[in-house]
Write a protein that holds these residues in place. Structure first.
Motif, PDB file in Angstrom:
ATOM      1  N   UNK A  18       0.823  -1.209   0.000  1.00 46.94           N
ATOM      2  CA  UNK A  18       0.000   0.000   0.000  1.00 46.94           C
ATOM      3  C   UNK A  18       0.850   1.250   0.000  1.00 46.94           C
ATOM      4  N   UNK A  19       0.195   2.369   0.241  1.00 46.93           N
ATOM      5  CA  UNK A  19       0.859   3.674   0.222  1.00 46.93           C
ATOM      6  C   UNK A  19       1.840   3.763   1.384  1.00 46.93           C
ATOM      7  N   UNK A  20       3.087   4.113   1.075  1.00 42.49           N
ATOM      8  CA  UNK A  20       4.100   4.298   2.119  1.00 42.49           C
ATOM      9  C   UNK A  20       4.563   5.748   2.197  1.00 42.49           C
ATOM     10  N   UNK A  21       4.097   6.589   1.262  1.00 41.64           N
ATOM     11  CA  UNK A  21       4.487   7.987   1.292  1.00 41.64           C
ATOM     12  C   UNK A  21       4.017   8.740   0.072  1.00 41.64           C
ATOM     13  N   UNK A  22       4.480   9.976  -0.008  1.00 42.04           N
ATOM     14  CA  UNK A  22       4.156  10.812  -1.158  1.00 42.04           C
ATOM     15  C   UNK A  22       5.244  11.857  -1.345  1.00 42.04           C
ATOM     16  N   UNK A  23       5.354  12.324  -2.592  1.00 44.61           N
ATOM     17  CA  UNK A  23       6.311  13.366  -2.961  1.00 44.61           C
ATOM     18  C   UNK A  23       5.572  14.364  -3.850  1.00 44.61           C
ATOM     19  N   UNK A  24       5.784  15.657  -3.592  1.00 45.05           N
ATOM     20  CA  UNK A  24       5.194  16.667  -4.472  1.00 45.05           C
ATOM     21  C   UNK A  24       6.110  17.878  -4.551  1.00 45.05           C
ATOM     22  N   UNK A  25       6.160  18.485  -5.728  1.00 44.00           N
ATOM     23  CA  UNK A  25       6.860  19.748  -5.874  1.00 44.00           C
ATOM     24  C   UNK A  25       6.159  20.743  -4.963  1.00 44.00           C
ATOM     25  N   UNK A  26       6.905  21.525  -4.209  1.00 43.52           N
ATOM     26  CA  UNK A  26       6.297  22.312  -3.138  1.00 43.52           C
ATOM     27  C   UNK A  26       5.252  23.315  -3.617  1.00 43.52           C
ATOM     28  N   UNK A  27       5.297  23.723  -4.876  1.00 42.44           N
ATOM     29  CA  UNK A  27       4.303  24.663  -5.387  1.00 42.44           C
ATOM     30  C   UNK A  27       3.076  23.958  -5.973  1.00 42.44           C
ATOM     31  N   UNK A  28       3.138  22.652  -6.141  1.00 43.21           N
ATOM     32  CA  UNK A  28       2.011  21.902  -6.693  1.00 43.21           C
ATOM     33  C   UNK A  28       1.035  21.508  -5.589  1.00 43.21           C
ATOM     34  N   UNK A  29      -0.184  21.232  -5.997  1.00 44.19           N
ATOM     35  CA  UNK A  29      -1.213  20.800  -5.051  1.00 44.19           C
ATOM     36  C   UNK A  29      -1.315  19.288  -4.969  1.00 44.19           C
ATOM     37  N   UNK A  30      -0.903  18.593  -6.017  1.00 42.56           N
ATOM     38  CA  UNK A  30      -1.160  17.165  -6.115  1.00 42.56           C
ATOM     39  C   UNK A  30       0.148  16.380  -6.039  1.00 42.56           C
ATOM     40  N   UNK A  31       0.242  15.420  -5.117  1.00 44.63           N
ATOM     41  CA  UNK A  31       1.480  14.642  -4.962  1.00 44.63           C
ATOM     42  C   UNK A  31       1.516  13.421  -5.867  1.00 44.63           C
TER      43      UNK A  31
END
Length: 145
Positions: A105-118
């Motif tokens: 399952x999901x173990x984390x997320x990464x997103x560009x700091x200016x984006x809303x969606x990871x």
């Protein structure tokens, strides 16, 4: 403009985590690992990815990282700001975590700091899979209350 990514990790790891994996993970959680006696001291370019603590400069909230041994597993939770040039190192760390994760399952997320969606980091039978998310369509059948 800064090339910073917000990284969130939350997962349980095997209770039989190999010593080398545990040492490597602990090194990522320590801000100053120069006094470490492990073989990784010979890595001159090693950057601890989960070691920052305190207020975040770009993503808001706090930066944290903690590894805790429970009765039947290890638990890791981390929230960090990572510069773009360190993303390959982060992916390598996430692959190691997925391989040693206790459940799929999901173990984390990464997103560009200016984006809303990871982009989600998902463990599928010990393999890291990155799942990009997208905005919901206007007429989506599911809505939050």
């Amino acid at each position: 403009m800064s090339d910073v990514f917000a990284v969130d990790l939350a997962l349980d790891l095997s209770p039989n985590l190999p010593d080398a994996v545990l040492a490597h993970l602990r090194r990522h959680l320590e801000a100053d690992s120069a006094d470490d006696d492990s073989d990784e001291v010979d890595w001159p370019d090693f950057v601890p990815l989960l070691a920052d603590r305190g207020p975040a400069a770009h993503i808001g909230g706090l930066l944290t990282g903690d590894l805790h041994r429970g009765p039947h597993h290890w638990s890791l939770t981390a929230r960090q700001e990572i510069h773009a040039e360190l993303l390959p190192d982060l992916v390598a760390l996430a692959e190691m975590l997925a391989f040693n994760a206790r459940t799929d399952g999901v173990i984390g997320q990464v997103r560009f700091y200016e984006d809303e969606i990871p982009e989600l980091l998902v463990n599928r039978s010990g393999t890291l899979v990155k799942v990009p998310l997208r905005k919901a369509e206007q007429n989506a059948s599911r809505h939050l209350p």
